[in-house]
Design a protein around this motif. Structure first.
Motif, PDB file in Angstrom:
ATOM      1  N   GLN A  11     -59.024  77.229  26.391  1.00  0.00           N
ATOM      2  CA  GLN A  11     -58.839  76.421  26.729  1.00  0.00           C
ATOM      3  C   GLN A  11     -58.769  74.719  26.617  1.00  0.00           C
ATOM      4  O   GLN A  11     -58.092  74.194  26.351  1.00  0.00           O
ATOM      5  N   ASP A  12     -59.584  74.828  25.391  1.00  0.00           N
ATOM      6  CA  ASP A  12     -60.008  73.535  24.905  1.00  0.00           C
ATOM      7  C   ASP A  12     -59.366  73.728  24.054  1.00  0.00           C
ATOM      8  O   ASP A  12     -58.484  72.300  23.552  1.00  0.00           O
ATOM      9  N   ILE A  13     -59.065  74.865  23.111  1.00  0.00           N
ATOM     10  CA  ILE A  13     -57.901  74.948  21.959  1.00  0.00           C
ATOM     11  C   ILE A  13     -56.331  73.980  22.449  1.00  0.00           C
ATOM     12  O   ILE A  13     -55.854  73.743  21.538  1.00  0.00           O
ATOM     13  N   VAL A  14     -55.889  74.927  23.535  1.00  0.00           N
ATOM     14  CA  VAL A  14     -54.524  74.222  24.085  1.00  0.00           C
ATOM     15  C   VAL A  14     -54.790  73.099  24.885  1.00  0.00           C
ATOM     16  O   VAL A  14     -53.802  72.412  24.076  1.00  0.00           O
ATOM     17  N   ALA A  15     -55.613  72.763  25.056  1.00  0.00           N
ATOM     18  CA  ALA A  15     -55.861  70.944  25.526  1.00  0.00           C
ATOM     19  C   ALA A  15     -55.871  70.464  24.489  1.00  0.00           C
ATOM     20  O   ALA A  15     -55.324  69.171  24.749  1.00  0.00           O
ATOM     21  N   ALA A  16     -56.490  71.045  22.485  1.00  0.00           N
ATOM     22  CA  ALA A  16     -56.374  70.679  21.663  1.00  0.00           C
ATOM     23  C   ALA A  16     -54.628  70.165  21.244  1.00  0.00           C
ATOM     24  O   ALA A  16     -54.413  69.153  20.643  1.00  0.00           O
ATOM     25  N   ILE A  17     -54.254  72.011  21.401  1.00  0.00           N
ATOM     26  CA  ILE A  17     -52.359  71.093  21.173  1.00  0.00           C
ATOM     27  C   ILE A  17     -51.733  70.545  21.685  1.00  0.00           C
ATOM     28  O   ILE A  17     -50.889  70.562  21.311  1.00  0.00           O
ATOM     29  N   ASN A  18     -51.742  70.650  23.558  1.00  0.00           N
ATOM     30  CA  ASN A  18     -51.347  69.766  23.856  1.00  0.00           C
ATOM     31  C   ASN A  18     -51.360  68.186  23.893  1.00  0.00           C
ATOM     32  O   ASN A  18     -50.330  67.827  23.858  1.00  0.00           O
ATOM     33  N   ALA A  19     -52.765  67.659  23.364  1.00  0.00           N
ATOM     34  CA  ALA A  19     -52.740  66.694  23.035  1.00  0.00           C
ATOM     35  C   ALA A  19     -51.992  66.059  21.495  1.00  0.00           C
ATOM     36  O   ALA A  19     -51.717  65.147  21.846  1.00  0.00           O
ATOM     37  N   PHE A  20     -51.824  67.236  20.911  1.00  0.00           N
ATOM     38  CA  PHE A  20     -51.230  66.924  18.920  1.00  0.00           C
ATOM     39  C   PHE A  20     -49.494  66.401  19.315  1.00  0.00           C
ATOM     40  O   PHE A  20     -49.135  66.800  20.164  1.00  0.00           O
ATOM     41  N   ALA A  41     -57.121  73.621  11.399  1.00  0.00           N
ATOM     42  CA  ALA A  41     -58.061  73.329  11.885  1.00  0.00           C
ATOM     43  C   ALA A  41     -58.479  73.936  13.393  1.00  0.00           C
ATOM     44  O   ALA A  41     -59.087  75.067  13.857  1.00  0.00           O
ATOM     45  N   PHE A  42     -57.245  73.927  13.998  1.00  0.00           N
ATOM     46  CA  PHE A  42     -56.890  74.417  15.652  1.00  0.00           C
ATOM     47  C   PHE A  42     -56.451  76.223  15.411  1.00  0.00           C
ATOM     48  O   PHE A  42     -56.840  76.791  15.692  1.00  0.00           O
ATOM     49  N   GLU A  43     -55.737  75.952  14.672  1.00  0.00           N
ATOM     50  CA  GLU A  43     -55.194  77.662  13.980  1.00  0.00           C
ATOM     51  C   GLU A  43     -56.851  78.964  13.502  1.00  0.00           C
ATOM     52  O   GLU A  43     -56.633  79.805  13.701  1.00  0.00           O
ATOM     53  N   ASN A  44     -57.281  78.136  12.799  1.00  0.00           N
ATOM     54  CA  ASN A  44     -58.392  78.712  12.135  1.00  0.00           C
ATOM     55  C   ASN A  44     -59.362  78.561  13.039  1.00  0.00           C
ATOM     56  O   ASN A  44     -60.347  80.286  13.663  1.00  0.00           O
ATOM     57  N   ASN A  45     -59.011  77.606  14.455  1.00  0.00           N
ATOM     58  CA  ASN A  45     -60.308  78.150  15.712  1.00  0.00           C
ATOM     59  C   ASN A  45     -59.796  78.971  16.921  1.00  0.00           C
ATOM     60  O   ASN A  45     -60.392  79.662  17.090  1.00  0.00           O
ATOM     61  N   ALA A  46     -58.600  79.393  16.268  1.00  0.00           N
ATOM     62  CA  ALA A  46     -57.501  80.294  17.473  1.00  0.00           C
ATOM     63  C   ALA A  46     -58.102  81.163  17.090  1.00  0.00           C
ATOM     64  O   ALA A  46     -58.210  82.484  17.411  1.00  0.00           O
ATOM     65  N   ASN A  47     -57.909  82.183  15.712  1.00  0.00           N
ATOM     66  CA  ASN A  47     -57.761  82.863  14.625  1.00  0.00           C
ATOM     67  C   ASN A  47     -59.711  83.167  15.109  1.00  0.00           C
ATOM     68  O   ASN A  47     -59.954  84.514  14.678  1.00  0.00           O
ATOM     69  N   ALA A  48     -60.017  82.869  15.382  1.00  0.00           N
ATOM     70  CA  ALA A  48     -62.064  83.074  15.078  1.00  0.00           C
ATOM     71  C   ALA A  48     -61.892  83.748  16.811  1.00  0.00           C
ATOM     72  O   ALA A  48     -62.724  84.467  17.110  1.00  0.00           O
ATOM     73  N   LEU A  49     -61.137  83.075  17.641  1.00  0.00           N
ATOM     74  CA  LEU A  49     -61.292  83.552  18.801  1.00  0.00           C
ATOM     75  C   LEU A  49     -60.708  84.578  19.751  1.00  0.00           C
ATOM     76  O   LEU A  49     -61.356  85.203  19.875  1.00  0.00           O
ATOM     77  N   SER A  50     -59.951  85.009  18.838  1.00  0.00           N
ATOM     78  CA  SER A  50     -59.123  85.772  19.344  1.00  0.00           C
ATOM     79  C   SER A  50     -59.997  87.225  18.430  1.00  0.00           C
ATOM     80  O   SER A  50     -59.680  88.197  19.621  1.00  0.00           O
ATOM     81  N   ASN A  51     -60.921  86.621  17.466  1.00  0.00           N
ATOM     82  CA  ASN A  51     -61.779  87.999  16.822  1.00  0.00           C
ATOM     83  C   ASN A  51     -62.433  87.914  18.238  1.00  0.00           C
ATOM     84  O   ASN A  51     -62.893  89.044  18.076  1.00  0.00           O
ATOM     85  N   VAL A 109     -49.832  81.674  27.232  1.00  0.00           N
ATOM     86  CA  VAL A 109     -51.528  81.497  27.604  1.00  0.00           C
ATOM     87  C   VAL A 109     -51.618  81.713  28.954  1.00  0.00           C
ATOM     88  O   VAL A 109     -52.476  82.281  29.787  1.00  0.00           O
ATOM     89  N   ALA A 110     -51.479  80.473  29.758  1.00  0.00           N
ATOM     90  CA  ALA A 110     -51.453  80.530  31.295  1.00  0.00           C
ATOM     91  C   ALA A 110     -50.763  81.093  32.050  1.00  0.00           C
ATOM     92  O   ALA A 110     -51.713  81.330  32.868  1.00  0.00           O
TER      93      ALA A 110
END
Length: 134
Positions: A11-20, A41-51, A109-110
């Motif tokens: 949700q934090d990553i999605v919020a950051a993407i929405n705020a872009f 940075a968002f992409e790297n965080n999302a990749n780590a989360l997916s893993n 995502v939602a």
């Protein structure tokens, strides 16, 4: 619970993407590079989360719920990737196409998180029902 932390990060990553903010037409090259770094940075965080989601251990009963969580994390990853592509684009048509892809992935995502929560509620309800019957 690890899943709650994962969902919060998602949700934090999605919020950051929405705020872009959308890319202005008169963006300078240094501004574009800065936005690209943020999106990366968002992409790297999302990749780590997916893993992390893929590595979650779960019982057979949780297969459907886990599948929805995996789908949500993959949509988060796809949204972050589309945002990174969007931030690098100079072609106006590609900018719009990538931005549309970001929005589509965020909506997914939602949807997947809603399905995940529904699956968990069904499992809880079934568990409570079996406990009551015993």
């Amino acid at each position: 619970m690890a899943v709650n932390n994962i969902i919060k990060r998602m949700q934090d990553i999605v919020a950051a993407i929405n705020a872009f903010e959308q890319t202005p037409a008169n963006i300078t090259e240094p501004e574009r590079e800065n936005r690209s770094r943020q999106a990366l940075a968002f992409e790297n965080n999302a990749n780590a989360l997916s893993n992390k989601v893929l590595a979650l251990r779960h019982s057979k009963e949780l297969n459907d719920a886990h599948a929805e969580l995996v789908a949500a994390s993959e949509s988060t990853r796809s949204a972050a990737h589309a945002l990174y592509s969007y931030a690098q684009q100079e072609n106006p048509e590609e900018i719009q196409a990538q931005y549309k892809q970001v929005r589509i992935q965020i909506a997914q995502v939602a949807t997947y998180l809603g399905r995940f929560r529904s699956s968990i509620e069904v499992l809880r309800s079934n568990y409570q029902q079996t406990q009551t019957e015993q």
